[in-house]
Design a protein around this motif. Structure first.
Motif, PDB file in Angstrom:
ATOM      1  N   VAL A  50     -12.707 -13.716  -3.197  1.00  0.00           N
ATOM      2  CA  VAL A  50     -11.513 -12.557  -3.309  1.00  0.00           C
ATOM      3  C   VAL A  50     -11.460 -11.552  -2.280  1.00  0.00           C
ATOM      4  N   LEU A  51     -10.320 -11.076  -1.671  1.00  0.00           N
ATOM      5  CA  LEU A  51      -9.856 -10.030  -0.847  1.00  0.00           C
ATOM      6  C   LEU A  51      -9.060  -9.239  -1.517  1.00  0.00           C
ATOM      7  N   HIS A  52      -9.353  -7.999  -1.996  1.00  0.00           N
ATOM      8  CA  HIS A  52      -8.639  -7.004  -2.893  1.00  0.00           C
ATOM      9  C   HIS A  52      -8.818  -5.621  -2.233  1.00  0.00           C
ATOM     10  N   PRO A  53      -8.013  -5.444  -1.241  1.00  0.00           N
ATOM     11  CA  PRO A  53      -8.198  -4.001  -0.386  1.00  0.00           C
ATOM     12  C   PRO A  53      -7.142  -2.947  -0.615  1.00  0.00           C
ATOM     13  N   MET A  54      -7.441  -1.970  -0.178  1.00  0.00           N
ATOM     14  CA  MET A  54      -6.311  -0.501  -0.563  1.00  0.00           C
ATOM     15  C   MET A  54      -6.561   0.255   0.916  1.00  0.00           C
ATOM     16  N   GLY A  55      -5.211   0.655   1.192  1.00  0.00           N
ATOM     17  CA  GLY A  55      -5.240   1.472   2.417  1.00  0.00           C
ATOM     18  C   GLY A  55      -4.030   2.326   2.214  1.00  0.00           C
ATOM     19  N   TRP A  56      -3.520   3.104   3.311  1.00  0.00           N
ATOM     20  CA  TRP A  56      -2.343   4.116   3.165  1.00  0.00           C
ATOM     21  C   TRP A  56      -1.590   4.032   4.364  1.00  0.00           C
ATOM     22  N   PHE A  79       0.788  -1.253   0.070  1.00  0.00           N
ATOM     23  CA  PHE A  79      -0.065   0.102  -0.018  1.00  0.00           C
ATOM     24  C   PHE A  79       0.751   1.130   0.109  1.00  0.00           C
ATOM     25  N   PRO A  80       0.308   2.467  -0.577  1.00  0.00           N
ATOM     26  CA  PRO A  80       1.149   3.492  -1.033  1.00  0.00           C
ATOM     27  C   PRO A  80       1.376   4.552   0.053  1.00  0.00           C
ATOM     28  N   TYR A  81       2.283   5.244   0.166  1.00  0.00           N
ATOM     29  CA  TYR A  81       2.433   6.442   0.647  1.00  0.00           C
ATOM     30  C   TYR A  81       1.716   7.398  -0.083  1.00  0.00           C
ATOM     31  N   PRO A  82       0.751   8.283   0.408  1.00  0.00           N
ATOM     32  CA  PRO A  82       0.002   9.134  -0.319  1.00  0.00           C
ATOM     33  C   PRO A  82       0.727  10.708  -0.343  1.00  0.00           C
ATOM     34  N   SER A  83       1.615  10.869  -1.282  1.00  0.00           N
ATOM     35  CA  SER A  83       2.351  11.932  -1.516  1.00  0.00           C
ATOM     36  C   SER A  83       1.504  13.058  -2.215  1.00  0.00           C
ATOM     37  N   GLY A  84       2.060  14.136  -1.979  1.00  0.00           N
ATOM     38  CA  GLY A  84       1.327  15.434  -2.617  1.00  0.00           C
ATOM     39  C   GLY A  84       1.224  15.369  -3.956  1.00  0.00           C
ATOM     40  N   ASN A  86      -7.261  11.532  -0.176  1.00  0.00           N
ATOM     41  CA  ASN A  86      -8.457  12.084  -1.091  1.00  0.00           C
ATOM     42  C   ASN A  86      -7.995  12.060  -2.607  1.00  0.00           C
ATOM     43  N   ARG A  87      -6.904  12.666  -2.687  1.00  0.00           N
ATOM     44  CA  ARG A  87      -6.569  12.683  -4.246  1.00  0.00           C
ATOM     45  C   ARG A  87      -6.081  11.252  -4.819  1.00  0.00           C
ATOM     46  N   PHE A  88      -5.396  10.501  -4.021  1.00  0.00           N
ATOM     47  CA  PHE A  88      -5.058   9.184  -4.388  1.00  0.00           C
ATOM     48  C   PHE A  88      -6.180   8.325  -4.597  1.00  0.00           C
ATOM     49  N   ARG A  89      -7.107   8.493  -3.565  1.00  0.00           N
ATOM     50  CA  ARG A  89      -8.272   7.657  -3.951  1.00  0.00           C
ATOM     51  C   ARG A  89      -9.116   7.787  -5.195  1.00  0.00           C
ATOM     52  N   SER A  90      -9.157   9.016  -5.385  1.00  0.00           N
ATOM     53  CA  SER A  90      -9.942   9.730  -6.709  1.00  0.00           C
ATOM     54  C   SER A  90      -9.203   9.118  -7.977  1.00  0.00           C
ATOM     55  N   GLN A  91      -7.972   9.120  -7.549  1.00  0.00           N
ATOM     56  CA  GLN A  91      -7.058   8.774  -8.903  1.00  0.00           C
ATOM     57  C   GLN A  91      -7.255   7.206  -9.186  1.00  0.00           C
ATOM     58  N   LEU A  92      -7.302   6.268  -8.175  1.00  0.00           N
ATOM     59  CA  LEU A  92      -7.355   4.908  -8.231  1.00  0.00           C
ATOM     60  C   LEU A  92      -8.761   4.599  -8.632  1.00  0.00           C
ATOM     61  N   GLU A 127     -10.995   0.041   3.471  1.00  0.00           N
ATOM     62  CA  GLU A 127     -10.095   1.165   3.708  1.00  0.00           C
ATOM     63  C   GLU A 127      -9.306   1.418   4.927  1.00  0.00           C
ATOM     64  N   ILE A 128      -8.066   1.524   4.909  1.00  0.00           N
ATOM     65  CA  ILE A 128      -7.296   1.727   6.172  1.00  0.00           C
ATOM     66  C   ILE A 128      -6.341   2.784   6.039  1.00  0.00           C
ATOM     67  N   SER A 129      -6.158   3.317   7.157  1.00  0.00           N
ATOM     68  CA  SER A 129      -4.634   4.225   7.291  1.00  0.00           C
ATOM     69  C   SER A 129      -3.947   4.119   8.383  1.00  0.00           C
ATOM     70  N   THR A 130      -2.525   4.171   8.404  1.00  0.00           N
ATOM     71  CA  THR A 130      -2.051   3.932   9.567  1.00  0.00           C
ATOM     72  C   THR A 130      -1.944   4.952  10.619  1.00  0.00           C
ATOM     73  N   THR A 131      -2.446   6.174  10.194  1.00  0.00           N
ATOM     74  CA  THR A 131      -2.676   7.388  10.978  1.00  0.00           C
ATOM     75  C   THR A 131      -3.767   7.330  11.919  1.00  0.00           C
ATOM     76  N   GLU A 132      -4.904   6.754  11.490  1.00  0.00           N
ATOM     77  CA  GLU A 132      -5.850   6.657  12.397  1.00  0.00           C
ATOM     78  C   GLU A 132      -5.727   5.959  13.789  1.00  0.00           C
ATOM     79  N   PRO A 133      -6.178   6.353  14.667  1.00  0.00           N
ATOM     80  CA  PRO A 133      -5.864   5.805  15.994  1.00  0.00           C
ATOM     81  C   PRO A 133      -6.799   4.420  16.109  1.00  0.00           C
ATOM     82  N   GLU A 134      -7.775   4.017  15.384  1.00  0.00           N
ATOM     83  CA  GLU A 134      -8.349   2.668  15.549  1.00  0.00           C
ATOM     84  C   GLU A 134      -7.528   1.695  14.806  1.00  0.00           C
ATOM     85  N   TYR A 135      -6.611   2.198  14.128  1.00  0.00           N
ATOM     86  CA  TYR A 135      -5.693   1.352  13.557  1.00  0.00           C
ATOM     87  C   TYR A 135      -4.331   1.327  14.335  1.00  0.00           C
ATOM     88  N   TYR A 136      -3.715   2.418  14.723  1.00  0.00           N
ATOM     89  CA  TYR A 136      -2.397   2.424  15.229  1.00  0.00           C
ATOM     90  C   TYR A 136      -2.356   1.715  16.693  1.00  0.00           C
TER      91      TYR A 136
END
Length: 977
Positions: A160-166, A127-132, A193-199, A211-220
């Motif tokens: 099939v499990l085919h997820p995406m996160g950040w 999963f990608p690092y969402p750069s500017g 938001n930009r990455f998700r729109s492009q994908l 969808e998950i993000s490593t920055t969310e308290p529920e995740y970390y």
């Protein structure tokens, strides 16, 4: 998770990069909308506003919407007005339509409750690092491949499990925040938001509900929980270690983040500095990490890189007693590690690392100033620089000596930066006759060289170069120590020396690893807080109770580096000061944060159960989905990310959280997409053009970029059109802003459609190889999709519009049509499953070429082909499927299976005998009758001369095997019987 806090981000699109526009402007624009010329700019005219609206219609996404955005009617009308142009096929209408359908109907959602009797397929992107900067066309390469696999497996009946996160924590966001004053949370959400729109604009079939993000308290929360489990088992600890400290960035950097003594990001000076840091004891798992590689379906190069990084070696630890100025042994000893104990008699000096703990205590007063200056210089170098084989060796004599117990000789102790304090014991016995680095060092500083291993039957000069191989021992005996290994082989000698070391207490047998414990702390704000407090009066570190997780990152307005080594979190005084829940004493929170690697070590597990607030992952779900079947990403993650993830997974396996020993069954590294080929010409100091094959190495030339339209191919080279004698350099570089060769996928989607981009990236070449972007190449696959469309829908009317429905599709398929179709099915299926996507596309192109020659196009043939095409080009396939009369998505339609009957060759080579003697062969259909076989033989130029004018007595025919013609002795013409 993300949906609760994200806000809609309005995206603004720039015109295509100059390189893309130029290539498009000189190529055919027959079925494409006009682009701005390279000298024009976007304005706020009504046309450009309509164009922007049209783009946003395709890829704008409002985060958190359960059923997809309601498309603004005004935008839709603007888009329709803008697109009143002739197109090869109406991808601009098809693609947003089906993207809305998939989102509204949650087509690719994988429910929590599934039929576990069905086979599973878990396919995952790193999963990608969402750069500017958003995506460039290199990013979708791996994503398209995994999407094709996911779509195929769904149609083959797999769950099939085919997820995406950040992977969204990290230094880049924090540095950007420092430079602009924007909080990293705001920047990160905007980038996500930009990455998700492009994908989404590329039609990837991700289950966005996971969808998950490593920055969310529920995740970390669970990242912190894993850290506490490591701490409980003694696998997390604090130690004083030399680190790469960057004062400007205010943080510790990994070796890979330091290049030529400066930080990779920003180019700031980096020094080596001892600091108390959190460490993870990955070395405790070194053997298992090494042994379990053998069973993995990974690229052999990746497995070899991990083996080398772990670096297991067998040897010995030896003790060398220090001696004073009178030659008497002191109490201090230096311990060295060597993989060649057989060469102990050849050790003519010792080397300690500049950061060795004993260095300050052993250096003589006369040498102290030189040693301290050398240590300062060495502190500015990274480990990679210091161990570079090609660099000149440097060092300083410490003024101290040690005794070699094997021969009783006193040998000098040097400090040199080619020895690392982090490897082995931080000291080596130097054997210049048998080690290349030691040999270079000894020649430079006039240190004795003593050969102790001789290659068999070869005369060798140890002063010219080091002999590093095995052989027979010489010059290796001493009456003082009683050790004699002369005449033994290297292996026998090594065993004898280890036996002597252990018997005389001068050393022990030792297994060593290059692998070092993982530095697990960063002096930065934007990372996971470490869940530990320190009691004020004792300094004791205490883990916070698991029930208090997550330990949330406090809001800070000022997160710049302190410059003292104290992390930015130390500024959050009200957060830092706390109370030990057990003793009630005042305490302080840990102010370091975890490195970016932390969140990416286990995210594949969270995708299995992303909403679970009670445990990291439900055991039943983990047992069903583990391991990841296919994991796709860049080769740059071959070591660190994959090694760290394997380490954490094995710890989780040991404590019963996961059921498999390894996280990733199959790893695939996609190749790099390079920018378009650039042509360069040389000019001499006088400004004259010089052919590339005439360049003189002594003269300094300037290089000049040549426009594509001024270049032509000549043989294997490229030359100037106006002057073919001037040969040019043709090179493709990795895409980067500095080179101006970045291609934005948004521009490609606008001009050619998402399906064309997907298809082209798969068609460029073998998936694992690097390849060069070419705008003319994407035009080719775009024409292919247009041919598919026109074959089934028909040609457009004069105004460029296509009718609803399809052309007349009727009739029963012929045997030849079925053969053509099933060969295509067989090839496409085989090539997708083998990740040879380019050859699968070739098979479909061949099928379409054949189909254009048929008089009739049966509907059953067309439907089957559309299903074959759908994993590659899902938008156009969905539209064609709908026009063929189907009311639901084809995403779960059974994928076609090849019928072996139609895969057999339709013709055979039939031997023809005349009077029992083989005279030639003919090619016949398998079901060929005797009459047809004889007629073909009679017409064959070689066989006809044996039959012409002859009477046939009888014919013996075995279908598919042989035709034997028995001639009558009477001369009667063939056919008169």
């Amino acid at each position: 998770m993300l949906a609760q806090i994200q806000t809609s981000t309005q995206l603004h699109f720039l015109p295509p990069p100059p390189l893309l526009r130029r290539r498009i402007s000189i190529s055919s624009a027959r079925h494409r909308p006009p682009l701005l010329h390279h000298h024009q700019k976007f304005s706020t005219s009504s046309r450009s506003l309509r164009l922007t609206n049209c783009i946003n219609l395709r890829i704008n996404d409002k985060a958190g919407s359960a059923s997809g955005d309601v498309v603004d009617e005004e935008k839709e009308n603007a888009c329709k007005q803008e697109k009143q142009v002739k197109r090869a096929y109406p991808f601009h209408e098809i693609e947003p339509k089906w993207q809305r359908y998939w989102e509204n109907n949650k087509t690719f959602h994988t429910p929590d409750e599934i039929d576990t009797a069905k086979p599973k397929f878990y396919v995952l992107d790193m999963f990608p690092y969402p750069s500017g900067a958003g995506l460039h066309v290199g990013h979708p390469l791996g994503y398209t491949a995994t999407d094709i696999l996911a779509r195929l497996k769904r149609m083959q009946g797999f769950n099939v499990l085919h997820p995406m996160g950040w992977d969204a924590f990290g230094l880049p966001a924090e540095q950007y925040a420092i430079e602009t004053g924007t909080h990293p949370k705001i920047t990160t959400l905007r980038n996500i938001n930009r990455f998700r729109s492009q994908l989404k604009s590329l039609g990837f079939s991700y289950d966005w509900d996971r969808e998950i993000s490593t920055t969310e308290p529920e995740y970390y929360k669970w990242t912190q929980w894993i850290f506490l489990q490591l701490l409980k088992r003694g696998l997390a600890y604090q130690a004083e270690v030399p680190v790469n400290w960057c004062p400007a960035l205010g943080t510790v950097l990994a070796n890979e983040e330091v290049i030529d003594g400066v930080s990779e990001r920003g180019g700031h000076p980096v020094i080596r500095k001892p600091m108390r840091q959190w460490m993870l004891k990955i070395t405790a798992y070194a053997d298992r990490l090494l042994e379990d590689l053998d069973d993995l379906d990974w690229p052999e190069s990746v497995k070899e890189m991990q083996r080398n990084w772990i670096g297991r070696s067998e040897g010995a630890e030896l003790e060398f007693c220090l001696v004073d100025t009178n030659g008497l042994e002191r109490d201090n000893k230096i311990i060295v590690y060597t993989t060649r104990p057989d060469t102990i008699f050849g050790a003519t000096y010792l080397v300690v690392a500049p950061e060795h703990v004993l260095l300050s205590s052993i250096v003589s007063d006369a040498q102290r100033k030189q040693v301290e200056e050398y240590k300062e210089i060495a502190s500015r170098k990274s480990d990679l620089e210091r161990t570079e084989l090609q660099k000149e060796k440097t060092g300083v004599f410490t003024g101290c000596y040690a005794r070699n117990a094997a021969n009783g000789k006193n040998i000098p102790i040097w400090v040199a930066d080619y020895v690392l304090g982090s490897y082995g014991t931080g000291a080596i016995m130097a054997v210049p006759a048998h080690d290349t680095r030691d040999h270079e060092f000894s020649l430079k500083y006039s240190i004795p060289i003593c050969g102790v291993v001789t290659p068999d039957n070869v005369n060798f000069s140890y002063f010219e170069k080091a002999y590093t191989g095995e052989g027979t021992m010489i010059n290796s005996s001493s009456s003082i120590s009683g050790l004699d290994i002369n005449g033994l082989s290297s292996k026998e000698a090594a065993l004898r020396v280890i036996e002597w070391l252990e018997k005389t207490a001068n050393g022990i047998k030792k297994v060593n690893y290059k692998l070092r414990d993982w530095l697990f702390a960063r002096q930065r704000y934007w990372g996971e807080p470490i869940p530990v407090i320190f009691v004020d009066d004792t300094g004791e570190g205490i883990p916070i109770p698991e029930a208090e997780l997550p330990l949330a990152l406090p809001e800070l307005d000022e997160f710049t580096p302190t410059g003292t080594g104290e992390p930015p979190l130390s500024k959050a005084l009200s957060w830092v000061k706390t109370i030990d829940p057990l003793s009630g004493k005042p305490a302080r929170r840990e102010t370091n944060t975890m490195p970016q690697w932390a969140g990416s070590c286990w995210y594949y597990l969270r995708f299995m159960d992303p909403k679970n607030s009670k445990e990291l992952v439900d055991k039943e779900k983990e047992m069903y989905w583990s391991p990841v079947d296919v994991y796709v990403g860049g080769a740059e993650h071959a070591v660190l990310h994959l090694l760290y993830a394997r380490f954490w997974h094995k710890v989780l396996y040991d404590i019963g959280v996961v059921s498999t020993k390894e996280p990733f069954k199959c790893v695939i590294n996609q190749g790099i997409i390079l920018g378009e080929v650039q042509y360069m010409a040389y000019r001499d100091p006088d400004g004259n053009l010089i052919s590339a094959d005439s360049v003189d190495a002594i003269i300094e030339y300037s290089q000049e970029r040549i426009a594509d339209e001024k270049v032509m191919k000549s043989g294997d080279s490229f030359v100037l059109k106006d002057n073919p004698n001037i040969r040019l350099i043709a090179r493709a570089h990795k895409m980067s802003k500095s080179r101006g060769n970045v291609i934005n996928p948004d521009d490609v989607v606008l001009e050619y459609g998402a399906d064309s981009l997907r298809l082209y990236e798969m068609f460029m070449g073998p998936f694992r190889d690097s390849k060069t972007w070419s705008t003319s190449g994407i035009e080719g696959v775009h024409r292919f999709l247009a041919r598919v469309w026109r074959l089934i829908v028909g040609s457009p009317s004069p105004d460029g519009k296509f009718k609803d429905g399809t052309v007349n599709l009727d009739g029963k398929p012929s045997v030849e049509q079925l053969r053509c179709l099933h060969r295509c099915i067989d090839k496409v299926t085989e090539e997708i499953e083998g990740t040879r996507f380019n050859t699968g596309i070739s098979a479909m192109m061949e099928f379409i070429n054949a189909a254009y020659k048929w008089d009739k196009l049966p509907k059953s043939i067309v439907e089957t082909f559309v299903l074959l095409l759908s994993p590659y080009a899902p938008h156009v396939a969905e539209e064609l499927w709908s026009r063929l009369g189907h009311s639901t998505s084809l995403a779960y339609e059974p994928f076609p299976k090849a019928n072996p009957t139609y895969l057999k060759e339709s013709t055979v080579v039939l031997p023809v005998q005349i009077n029992g003697k083989t005279r030639g062969t003919i090619q016949v259909e398998e079901a060929c009758t005797e009459e047809d076989a004889f007629r073909l033989a009679s017409l064959d130029s070689k066989l006809s001369k044996f039959l012409a004018g002859k009477s046939i007595k009888k014919r013996i025919y075995v279908p598919g095997k042989i035709l034997n013609v028995i001639l009558d002795t009477q001369n009667i013409e063939v056919g008169q019987r």
